[in-house]
Design an enzyme around this catalytic site. Structure first.
Site, mmCIF file in Angstrom:
data_model
loop_
_atom_site.group_PDB
_atom_site.id
_atom_site.type_symbol
_atom_site.label_atom_id
_atom_site.label_comp_id
_atom_site.label_asym_id
_atom_site.label_seq_id
_atom_site.Cartn_x
_atom_site.Cartn_y
_atom_site.Cartn_z
ATOM 1 N N LYS A 155 3.154 11.635 -10.268
ATOM 2 C CA LYS A 155 2.177 10.868 -11.182
ATOM 3 C C LYS A 155 2.983 9.645 -11.409
ATOM 4 O O LYS A 155 4.003 9.798 -12.067
ATOM 5 C CB LYS A 155 1.735 11.650 -12.267
ATOM 6 C CG LYS A 155 0.767 12.638 -12.084
ATOM 7 C CD LYS A 155 0.414 13.229 -13.508
ATOM 8 C CE LYS A 155 -0.609 14.286 -13.564
ATOM 9 N NZ LYS A 155 -1.175 14.749 -14.848
ATOM 10 N N HIS B 192 7.421 10.166 -26.372
ATOM 11 C CA HIS B 192 6.467 10.915 -25.721
ATOM 12 C C HIS B 192 6.711 12.305 -26.185
ATOM 13 O O HIS B 192 5.707 13.027 -26.421
ATOM 14 C CB HIS B 192 6.596 10.598 -24.504
ATOM 15 C CG HIS B 192 5.576 11.525 -23.584
ATOM 16 N ND1 HIS B 192 4.355 11.384 -23.532
ATOM 17 C CD2 HIS B 192 5.654 12.610 -22.552
ATOM 18 C CE1 HIS B 192 3.785 12.484 -22.694
ATOM 19 N NE2 HIS B 192 4.742 12.969 -22.296
ATOM 20 N N GLU C 49 8.786 19.301 -23.449
ATOM 21 C CA GLU C 49 8.007 19.739 -22.387
ATOM 22 C C GLU C 49 8.558 21.192 -21.856
ATOM 23 O O GLU C 49 7.761 21.967 -21.104
ATOM 24 C CB GLU C 49 8.550 18.624 -21.114
ATOM 25 C CG GLU C 49 8.095 17.342 -21.610
ATOM 26 C CD GLU C 49 6.458 16.814 -21.658
ATOM 27 O OE1 GLU C 49 5.797 18.024 -21.134
ATOM 28 O OE2 GLU C 49 6.064 15.707 -21.425
ATOM 29 N N ASN D 87 -0.872 19.624 -19.026
ATOM 30 C CA ASN D 87 -1.187 18.519 -20.370
ATOM 31 C C ASN D 87 -1.538 19.304 -21.553
ATOM 32 O O ASN D 87 -1.996 18.484 -22.616
ATOM 33 C CB ASN D 87 -2.513 17.990 -19.708
ATOM 34 C CG ASN D 87 -2.258 16.982 -18.444
ATOM 35 O OD1 ASN D 87 -1.305 16.335 -18.486
ATOM 36 N ND2 ASN D 87 -3.405 17.120 -17.884
ATOM 37 N N ARG E 78 0.660 -1.321 0.056
ATOM 38 C CA ARG E 78 0.001 0.084 -0.075
ATOM 39 C C ARG E 78 1.095 1.373 -0.011
ATOM 40 O O ARG E 78 0.208 2.425 0.346
ATOM 41 C CB ARG E 78 -1.169 0.045 1.099
ATOM 42 C CG ARG E 78 -2.117 -1.108 1.344
ATOM 43 C CD ARG E 78 -2.988 -0.965 2.059
ATOM 44 N NE ARG E 78 -4.141 -1.820 1.810
ATOM 45 C CZ ARG E 78 -3.978 -3.043 3.044
ATOM 46 N NH1 ARG E 78 -3.083 -2.938 3.928
ATOM 47 N NH2 ARG E 78 -4.899 -3.969 2.737
ATOM 48 N N HIS F 253 -1.047 17.157 -24.765
ATOM 49 C CA HIS F 253 -0.914 15.822 -24.305
ATOM 50 C C HIS F 253 -2.211 15.014 -24.761
ATOM 51 O O HIS F 253 -2.112 13.820 -24.888
ATOM 52 C CB HIS F 253 -0.938 15.808 -22.694
ATOM 53 C CG HIS F 253 0.601 15.951 -22.387
ATOM 54 N ND1 HIS F 253 1.274 17.201 -22.756
ATOM 55 C CD2 HIS F 253 1.543 15.302 -21.721
ATOM 56 C CE1 HIS F 253 2.404 17.072 -22.076
ATOM 57 N NE2 HIS F 253 2.730 16.083 -21.591
ATOM 58 N N GLU G 89 -4.521 17.337 -9.338
ATOM 59 C CA GLU G 89 -5.109 17.842 -10.694
ATOM 60 C C GLU G 89 -6.608 18.210 -10.786
ATOM 61 O O GLU G 89 -7.380 17.719 -11.547
ATOM 62 C CB GLU G 89 -4.807 16.861 -12.052
ATOM 63 C CG GLU G 89 -4.902 17.724 -13.364
ATOM 64 C CD GLU G 89 -4.269 16.591 -14.388
ATOM 65 O OE1 GLU G 89 -3.069 16.302 -14.321
ATOM 66 O OE2 GLU G 89 -4.957 16.385 -15.381
ATOM 67 N N ARG H 25 -3.199 22.163 -12.314
ATOM 68 C CA ARG H 25 -2.146 21.173 -13.025
ATOM 69 C C ARG H 25 -2.603 20.646 -14.301
ATOM 70 O O ARG H 25 -1.576 20.091 -14.990
ATOM 71 C CB ARG H 25 -2.078 20.134 -11.768
ATOM 72 C CG ARG H 25 -1.248 18.822 -12.262
ATOM 73 C CD ARG H 25 -0.691 17.989 -11.317
ATOM 74 N NE ARG H 25 0.419 17.051 -11.643
ATOM 75 C CZ ARG H 25 0.958 16.322 -10.964
ATOM 76 N NH1 ARG H 25 0.758 16.222 -9.522
ATOM 77 N NH2 ARG H 25 1.990 15.592 -11.293
ATOM 78 N N HIS I 292 -1.038 12.041 -26.600
ATOM 79 C CA HIS I 292 -1.247 10.715 -25.966
ATOM 80 C C HIS I 292 -1.911 9.801 -27.167
ATOM 81 O O HIS I 292 -1.634 8.571 -27.182
ATOM 82 C CB HIS I 292 -2.034 10.698 -24.745
ATOM 83 C CG HIS I 292 -1.310 11.040 -23.620
ATOM 84 N ND1 HIS I 292 -1.884 11.553 -22.365
ATOM 85 C CD2 HIS I 292 0.083 11.458 -23.339
ATOM 86 C CE1 HIS I 292 -0.931 11.778 -21.601
ATOM 87 N NE2 HIS I 292 0.083 11.705 -21.985
ATOM 88 N N LYS J 139 7.144 23.430 -12.334
ATOM 89 C CA LYS J 139 6.222 22.348 -12.062
ATOM 90 C C LYS J 139 6.108 22.013 -10.443
ATOM 91 O O LYS J 139 5.147 21.720 -10.101
ATOM 92 C CB LYS J 139 7.075 20.928 -12.647
ATOM 93 C CG LYS J 139 6.277 19.819 -12.395
ATOM 94 C CD LYS J 139 5.988 18.830 -13.231
ATOM 95 C CE LYS J 139 5.024 17.664 -13.077
ATOM 96 N NZ LYS J 139 5.111 16.669 -13.788
#
Ligand code: NAD
Ligand code: GLY
Length: 360
Positions: free
Chosen positions: A140, A262, A182, A242, A118, A245, A234, A238, A249, A224
């Protein structure tokens, strides 16, 4: 060495940036408090940097797991391999995972750390520009699903980020360019000064000039860290990170996680987001040109050639920002200003994806 902090109360952590950090045993000992340490890396990075890191951590009970290299291995199977190894080693809840590599290693090792018993501690030691300016910071963690990027994952903050900028010396040029995408993103969403600096210094970055790289990494991590400190999960700001993205993606998924890097997909996605913004009358044609020119000068692709526009829209519908009100996009209102907004109507997006310029 410079140190920034990501402020999240008792989960705050330092981001150390400098030269030679993976051999700095005093820093490593401070950063990795655990006795049991599993270094997760890959077959490309291991021969370059694993021994150095192991030497720096010699006072710990250290094991290493060397994964195959590539985005196509950012999967649940790889996640399971890491968990299997932690169990085999009988590692306790106070053990630590150290992710040595690019964003793929960082994301999958981070997700294993988020899940094992956990949640155990992990330290990010990013070795690509992309990971140094983006993926190692902010917590993330994820693996891909065959139908959608980063679909399975968790928010789990590292306990420390050690950015050794010397490791960029062995990075292939194509990977360096991917990281620049980025950095351009930060300029576009929040920092017009950084965008202007990139316009004036892009060749210094692609030539790996140390002061230019150090400036870009520091500035990017600063932005960041500030965004994540304000909106860790997010819920708002935040999402601006993206930019490009949702398109990107989809390109990566349609390419089978092997065709586009990426950062390359993000670069082309950023141009598509800018063009969508221009079509809505939010961004000038001149700003669109500046964005495309900068990305091109960095050596990045700016056209989604050979990609079917309908397939793109279908893949984009699985984006994590899609809610009950439909697809949402990050669009630009100026260089340095972005908004998260409902996507425009399908026809507009199809025209943008087909490269039909249209009018504002
Ligand atoms: P990557 O991890 O695949 O690394 C790129 C390549 O460079 C790989 O072949 C790797 O083995 C090699 N490499 C790494 N360091 C090297 C070095 N110093 N010298 C030589 N080769 C080296 O790709 P990436 O661009 O670092 O990361 C992309 C991944 O990051 C994607 O999966 C993306 O979804 C994820 N990402 C995550 C976040 C986040 O917030 N968690 C943010 C952005 C991107
Ligand atoms: N790379 C997007 C984020 O960390 O939120």
């Amino acid at each position: 060495m410079q140190t920034l902090e990501l402020s999240l109360g008792e989960r705050s952590y330092p981001i150390h940036i400098g030269s030679g950090l993976i051999s700095d045993s005093a820093l490593l000992e401070r950063s990795v408090a655990a006795e049991q340490v599993l270094i997760v890396t890959n077959e490309t990075v291991a021969p370059l940097y694993l021994e150095r890191l192991e030497r720096g951590l010699r006072t710990r009970n250290t094991a290493a797991l060397v994964l195959p290299d590539g985005e196509q291995y950012k999967t649940l199977d790889t996640f399971s391999r890491i968990v299997d190894r932690l169990i085999e080693l009988r590692f306790h809840r106070d053990a630590c995972v150290v992710a040595l590599g690019g964003g793929v290693v960082g994301d999958v090792a981070g997700y294993a750390a988020a899940s094992y018993q956990r949640g155990i501690a992990y330290v990010q030691v990013p070795t690509t520009l992309l990971a140094q300016v983006d993926s190692s910071v902010g917590g993330k963690t994820a693996v891909n699903h065959p139908s959608a990027k980063n679909m399975i994952g968790a928010f789990h903050q590292p306990v420390s980020v050690l950015i050794d900028t010397d490791t960029l010396g062995t990075l292939p040029g194509r990977e360096l360019a991917a990281g620049i995408a980025e950095i351009v993103k930060y300029g576009l969403i929040l920092d017009p000064e950084l965008f202007g600096w990139l316009e004036n210094n892009i060749e210094r970055l692609t030539a790996l000039e140390a002061p230019a790289l150090a400036h870009a990494v520091r500035r990017s991590c600063g932005i960041k860290a500030a965004v994540v400190a304000e909106d860790e999960r997010e819920q708002g700001k935040r999402a601006l990170l993206n930019l490009g993205h949702t398109f990107g993606h989809a390109l990566e998924t349609l390419g089978g996680y092997g065709k586009w890097l990426h950062g390359e997909a993000v670069a082309t996605g950023t141009v598509l987001a800018a063009e969508t913004s221009r079509r809505l009358g939010w961004l000038s044609a001149d700003d669109c040109r500046r964005i495309e020119d900068l990305l091109r000068r960095a050596g990045l692709p700016v056209r989604a050639e050979g990609v079917d526009a309908d397939d793109m829209l279908e893949a984009m519908a699985l984006d994590k920002k899609t809610g009950r009100d439909g697809l949402r996009l990050v669009l630009l209102t100026a260089i340095g200003e972005a908004v998260v907004t409902a996507a425009p109507e399908r026809e507009v997006l199809l025209e943008v994806l087909r490269g039909e310029r249209g009018t504002a």
